[in-house]
Design an enzyme around this catalytic site. Structure first.
Site, mmCIF file in Angstrom:
data_model
loop_
_atom_site.group_PDB
_atom_site.id
_atom_site.type_symbol
_atom_site.label_atom_id
_atom_site.label_comp_id
_atom_site.label_asym_id
_atom_site.label_seq_id
_atom_site.Cartn_x
_atom_site.Cartn_y
_atom_site.Cartn_z
ATOM 1 N N ASN A 11 1.297 -1.080 0.097
ATOM 2 C CA ASN A 11 -0.100 -0.015 -0.094
ATOM 3 C C ASN A 11 1.013 1.165 -0.416
ATOM 4 O O ASN A 11 1.314 2.010 1.278
ATOM 5 C CB ASN A 11 -1.092 0.004 1.394
ATOM 6 N N TRP A 12 0.974 1.888 -0.951
ATOM 7 C CA TRP A 12 2.068 2.850 -1.585
ATOM 8 C C TRP A 12 1.337 4.925 -0.638
ATOM 9 O O TRP A 12 2.380 5.236 -0.977
ATOM 10 C CB TRP A 12 2.701 3.237 -2.325
ATOM 11 N N LYS A 13 -0.047 4.335 -0.447
ATOM 12 C CA LYS A 13 -0.813 5.511 0.130
ATOM 13 C C LYS A 13 -0.266 6.640 -0.742
ATOM 14 O O LYS A 13 -0.145 6.115 -1.524
ATOM 15 C CB LYS A 13 -0.188 5.603 1.377
ATOM 16 N N HIS A 97 -9.625 1.543 4.268
ATOM 17 C CA HIS A 97 -8.327 1.652 4.924
ATOM 18 C C HIS A 97 -8.576 2.430 6.054
ATOM 19 O O HIS A 97 -9.157 3.290 6.190
ATOM 20 C CB HIS A 97 -7.123 2.033 4.188
ATOM 21 N N GLU A 99 -7.234 5.014 7.804
ATOM 22 C CA GLU A 99 -6.981 6.133 6.982
ATOM 23 C C GLU A 99 -8.147 6.699 6.081
ATOM 24 O O GLU A 99 -8.574 8.101 6.500
ATOM 25 C CB GLU A 99 -5.495 6.262 5.955
ATOM 26 N N GLU A 169 -6.016 -4.693 10.427
ATOM 27 C CA GLU A 169 -4.283 -3.561 10.796
ATOM 28 C C GLU A 169 -4.966 -2.965 12.012
ATOM 29 O O GLU A 169 -5.960 -1.813 12.032
ATOM 30 C CB GLU A 169 -5.423 -2.819 9.764
ATOM 31 N N GLY A 175 1.867 2.324 10.845
ATOM 32 C CA GLY A 175 2.726 3.908 10.541
ATOM 33 C C GLY A 175 3.206 4.136 11.770
ATOM 34 O O GLY A 175 4.238 4.967 12.018
ATOM 35 N N SER A 215 3.336 -2.427 10.577
ATOM 36 C CA SER A 215 4.517 -1.949 11.083
ATOM 37 C C SER A 215 4.658 -3.693 10.943
ATOM 38 O O SER A 215 6.311 -3.688 11.170
ATOM 39 C CB SER A 215 4.825 -1.717 12.464
HETATM 40 P P1 PGA Z 1 2.753 0.323 7.915
HETATM 41 O O1 PGA Z 1 1.007 0.379 6.811
HETATM 42 O O2 PGA Z 1 3.403 -1.143 7.314
HETATM 43 O O3 PGA Z 1 3.416 1.632 7.143
HETATM 44 O O4 PGA Z 1 1.988 0.578 9.111
HETATM 45 C C1 PGA Z 1 -0.069 -0.464 6.566
HETATM 46 C C2 PGA Z 1 -0.793 0.349 6.310
HETATM 47 O O5 PGA Z 1 -0.867 1.401 6.230
HETATM 48 O O6 PGA Z 1 -1.991 -0.364 5.243
#
Ligand code: PGA
Length: 256
Positions: A11-13, A97, A99, A169, A175, A215
């Site tokens: 997931n490159w966001k 997600h 976010e 998640e 993150g 993470s």
């Molecule tokens: P992260 O993000 O590996 O940077 O914790 C995972 C995600 O949000 O899908």
């Protein structure tokens, strides 16, 4: 041994221009492009789907998007439809997600519409669920995850359910460098599988992949991926460099 092939999705966001994405995909495919023992998906931002897709041509790595709008087309400024994604050879889409849930106020009901729209257009949802730190500390983890899973999958037919991958998640692990322990993750993954069993029956639930995200990196992946109900990962930070992402692919293959 699990009948589920591991799935690793990056997931490159909101990272990588179109040119940067092409370069990263070139590195990933050079190192892991012909692997078929792990399903690999990269999910660049919308603006980089086309360049990434061109670089993926001829490899086994699949292309994913990070969102879609459930309507077919129309007056939805700034949004992207399933048809638009399909036209760029996208096969997977991250939905729900945390976010999107928190920063963009996406509800379970709206996410459900997206899941149904994705399936209708032959896109495979990577459907995300997970609790916040406050919810975990209040002992509400399983209740929160149950609500998200049940509401997010309303109306999904048994026949299509294996197209879905669920990503657990924990929001507090995304993150932050704080990873769930293998016991914490396995507990929730097993619980999600029990919900899927209730909903779709055991044969279908045994085929649905449940990914861990939050993470995950090469140092902690092997023990997470060795858990019986952890079928892969949704990787944020560690997917932005070919080296760490490919190391995770190797870890997933080894954990089979
Ligand atoms: P992260 O993000 O590996 O940077 O914790 C995972 C995600 O949000 O899908």
């Amino acid at each position: 041994m699990s009948q589920r092939k591991k799935l690793l999705a990056g997931n490159w966001k909101m990272n990588k221009t179109s040119a940067d994405a092409g370069a990263l995909v070139r590195e990933i495919t050079a190192a892991a492009g012909q692997r078929t023992d792990v399903d690999i998906v990269v999910c660049p931002p919308f603006t980089a789907l086309e360049s990434a897709g061109k670089m993926l041509d001829g490899s086994a790595v699949r292309l994913g998007a990070q969102n879609l709008h459930p309507e077919k087309n129309g007056a939805f400024t700034g949004e992207i439809s399933a048809d638009m994604l399909r036209a760029l050879f996208v096969s997977h889409v991250i939905l729900g997600h945390s976010e999107r849930r928190t920063l963009f106020a996406e509800s379970d009901a709206f996410i459900n519409l997206k899941v149904l729209a994705a399936l209708k257009h032959q896109l495979r949802p990577i459907f995300c669920v997970g609790e916040t730190l406050a919810e975990r500390e209040a002992g509400a983890t399983l209740r929160v995850v149950q609500t998200q899973v049940e509401r997010g999958l309303v109306g999904v037919a048994k026949e299509q359910a294996t197209e879905v991958a669920v990503a657990y998640e924990p929001v507090w692990a995304i993150g932050t460098g704080k990873v769930a322990t293998k016991e914490q993750a396995q507990e929730v993954h097993a619980f999600i599988r029990s919900l899927l069993t209730k909903h779709f029956g055991d044969a279908v639930a045994q085929k649905i992949r449940i990914l861990y995200g939050g993470s995950m990196k090469p140092s902690n992946a092997p023990e997470l991926l060795a858990q019986p109900d952890i079928d892969g990962g949704l990787i944020g930070g560690a997917s932005l460099e070919a080296r760490s992402f490919v190391e995770l692919v190797t870890a997933a293959a080894a954990a089979k």
